[in-house]
Design a protein around this motif. Sequence first.
Motif, short mmCIF file in Angstrom:
data_model
loop_
_atom_site.label_atom_id
_atom_site.label_comp_id
_atom_site.label_asym_id
_atom_site.label_seq_id
_atom_site.Cartn_x
_atom_site.Cartn_y
_atom_site.Cartn_z
N SER A 259 93.09 94.29 63.32
CA SER A 259 91.97 94.74 62.51
C SER A 259 92.41 95.63 61.36
O SER A 259 93.59 95.95 61.22
N ARG A 260 91.46 96.03 60.58
CA ARG A 260 91.72 96.92 59.44
C ARG A 260 91.81 98.35 59.96
O ARG A 260 90.80 98.99 60.16
N GLY B 158 85.32 91.90 63.34
CA GLY B 158 86.48 92.78 63.23
C GLY B 158 86.59 93.84 64.29
O GLY B 158 87.59 94.54 64.36
N TYR B 159 85.59 93.97 65.16
CA TYR B 159 85.62 95.00 66.19
C TYR B 159 86.51 94.57 67.36
O TYR B 159 86.22 93.58 68.03
N LEU C 88 92.97 88.14 57.59
CA LEU C 88 92.30 88.52 58.84
C LEU C 88 91.16 87.57 59.20
O LEU C 88 90.71 87.54 60.32
#
Length: 75
Positions: free
Chosen positions: A57-58, A51-52, A42
């Motif tokens: 994303s996760r 990551g937002y 990622l």
Amino acid sequence: MSYLNTELLSTLLNNESVDEIFRQELESVTNELLTTELTAFLNYEKYSVEGYNPGNSRNGYYERTIHSRLWKLEY
């Protein structure tokens, strides 16, 4: 692998099998490897601002089980 030597020594002194200790360590290393691989894929750390809402994303995870000849590993 924090207390591997202590656990191994204790198990051997009590004439117990070391199989469970090795299974737990293999499971731990596998989980750490997969987490590190996800971070590399990622290209950002967990809880990082990058990551937002990037589209990749996760979004959580679910548990899996790996069946080998010797053990069943949870990750």
